[in-house]
Design a protein around this motif. Structure first.
Motif, short mmCIF file in Angstrom:
data_model
loop_
_atom_site.label_atom_id
_atom_site.label_comp_id
_atom_site.label_asym_id
_atom_site.label_seq_id
_atom_site.Cartn_x
_atom_site.Cartn_y
_atom_site.Cartn_z
N LEU A 1 -29.39 30.74 145.08
CA LEU A 1 -28.78 30.07 143.93
C LEU A 1 -29.68 28.95 143.44
CD1 LEU A 1 -25.21 29.65 145.42
CD2 LEU A 1 -25.80 31.18 143.56
N ASP A 2 -29.71 28.78 142.14
CA ASP A 2 -30.39 27.61 141.56
C ASP A 2 -29.57 27.16 140.35
OD1 ASP A 2 -31.06 29.32 139.45
OD2 ASP A 2 -33.08 29.67 140.21
N GLU A 3 -30.15 26.29 139.53
CA GLU A 3 -29.42 25.73 138.40
C GLU A 3 -29.16 26.73 137.28
OE1 GLU A 3 -32.20 24.31 139.68
OE2 GLU A 3 -31.30 22.61 140.72
N SER A 4 -29.76 27.94 137.37
CA SER A 4 -29.60 28.88 136.27
C SER A 4 -29.00 30.23 136.67
CB SER A 4 -30.94 29.12 135.57
OG SER A 4 -31.86 29.68 136.48
N SER A 5 -29.04 30.58 137.96
CA SER A 5 -28.53 31.91 138.32
C SER A 5 -28.22 32.01 139.80
CB SER A 5 -29.53 33.00 137.93
OG SER A 5 -30.70 32.88 138.72
N GLY A 6 -27.51 33.08 140.14
CA GLY A 6 -27.18 33.40 141.51
C GLY A 6 -25.82 34.07 141.58
N GLN A 7 -25.45 34.52 142.78
CA GLN A 7 -24.14 35.14 142.98
C GLN A 7 -23.54 34.65 144.29
OE1 GLN A 7 -24.80 39.41 142.77
NE2 GLN A 7 -24.23 39.41 140.60
N GLY B 1 -13.76 35.26 148.59
CA GLY B 1 -12.81 36.25 149.10
C GLY B 1 -13.48 37.61 149.08
N GLY B 2 -12.96 38.54 148.31
CA GLY B 2 -13.58 39.85 148.18
C GLY B 2 -14.28 40.05 146.85
N ASP B 3 -14.34 39.01 146.04
CA ASP B 3 -14.92 39.13 144.70
C ASP B 3 -16.31 38.51 144.63
OD1 ASP B 3 -12.56 40.28 143.72
OD2 ASP B 3 -11.69 38.30 143.35
N THR B 4 -17.16 39.13 143.82
CA THR B 4 -18.50 38.60 143.57
C THR B 4 -18.50 37.91 142.23
OG1 THR B 4 -19.49 40.38 144.85
CG2 THR B 4 -20.93 39.19 143.33
N TRP B 5 -19.00 36.67 142.21
CA TRP B 5 -19.05 35.87 140.99
C TRP B 5 -20.48 35.44 140.69
CZ3 TRP B 5 -15.25 33.44 137.79
CH2 TRP B 5 -13.95 33.84 138.06
N SER B 6 -20.82 35.35 139.43
CA SER B 6 -22.06 34.71 139.03
C SER B 6 -21.88 33.22 139.27
CB SER B 6 -22.34 34.96 137.54
OG SER B 6 -22.54 36.32 137.31
N ALA B 7 -22.95 32.58 139.74
CA ALA B 7 -22.83 31.17 140.10
C ALA B 7 -24.10 30.41 139.76
CB ALA B 7 -22.54 31.05 141.60
N VAL B 8 -23.92 29.11 139.60
CA VAL B 8 -25.05 28.21 139.44
C VAL B 8 -24.84 27.04 140.39
CG1 VAL B 8 -25.56 28.86 137.06
CG2 VAL B 8 -23.96 27.01 137.49
N SER B 9 -25.95 26.47 140.83
CA SER B 9 -25.89 25.36 141.77
C SER B 9 -26.09 24.04 141.02
CB SER B 9 -26.99 25.52 142.83
OG SER B 9 -27.08 24.35 143.61
N VAL B 10 -25.34 23.04 141.41
CA VAL B 10 -25.52 21.71 140.83
C VAL B 10 -26.32 20.81 141.77
CG1 VAL B 10 -23.48 21.77 139.38
CG2 VAL B 10 -23.29 20.92 141.72
N ALA B 11 -26.70 21.35 142.93
CA ALA B 11 -27.37 20.53 143.94
C ALA B 11 -28.71 21.14 144.36
CB ALA B 11 -26.48 20.36 145.15
N GLY B 12 -29.41 21.74 143.41
CA GLY B 12 -30.71 22.32 143.75
C GLY B 12 -30.56 23.69 144.35
N PRO B 13 -31.69 24.25 144.83
CA PRO B 13 -31.67 25.62 145.37
C PRO B 13 -30.81 25.74 146.63
CG PRO B 13 -33.92 24.87 144.95
CD PRO B 13 -33.03 23.69 144.78
#
Length: 139
Positions: A95-101, A105-117
């Motif tokens: 994860l970084d400030e622009s992308s990641g997953q 629970g059992g669901d996959t979400w797109s995510a971004v980090s607010v605290a660096g990689p």
């Protein structure tokens, strides 16, 4: 036969309540029920209307606030996806400030980090929901 009219009013009010789920029509239906009972017991129309008004007003002032507080309460706390805030997840990709997953629970979400990689496999906490993305920080 006035009790039959009160019964029809009662049924119509309960149908309206099913459409709104606000407990207003239920309280007025309670007044109609008391008026129907007083009519069946032989009370005249003036007594029926007074009973209807008094019971409806009492139910609206006393019972409805309690019911709204304890039943079907959507006014407090978050619901739907916004209830995810504060929950823990696992990063399934870096994860970084622009992308990641992340896996919640059992669901996959797109995510971004607010605290660096953040490395894959690390535990994270969800700090916010922004559209279809969750914002996370290390747990």
């Amino acid at each position: 036969m006035a009790w039959g009219i009160w019964a029809i009013i009662l049924v119509v009010l309960l149908i309206l309540e099913m459409l709104t789920v606000d407990f207003t029509f239920t309280m007025v239906a309670g007044g109609a029920l008391v008026a129907a009972i007083s009519s069946a017991l032989g009370a005249n129309l003036v007594v029926q209307v007074i009973a209807f008004v008094i019971v409806s007003a009492l139910l609206l002032v006393v019972v409805r606030p309690w019911m709204r507080k304890h039943i079907n309460n959507s006014s407090h706390g978050e619901s739907n996806v916004y209830a995810l805030t504060g929950q823990y997840a696992t990063a399934i990709t870096a994860l970084d400030e622009s992308s990641g997953q992340v896996k919640i629970g059992g669901d996959t979400w797109s995510a971004v980090s607010v605290a660096g990689p953040i490395k894959a496999g690390e535990k994270v906490v969800i700090t916010a929901v922004q559209g279809a993305h969750v914002v996370v920080a290390p747990a």
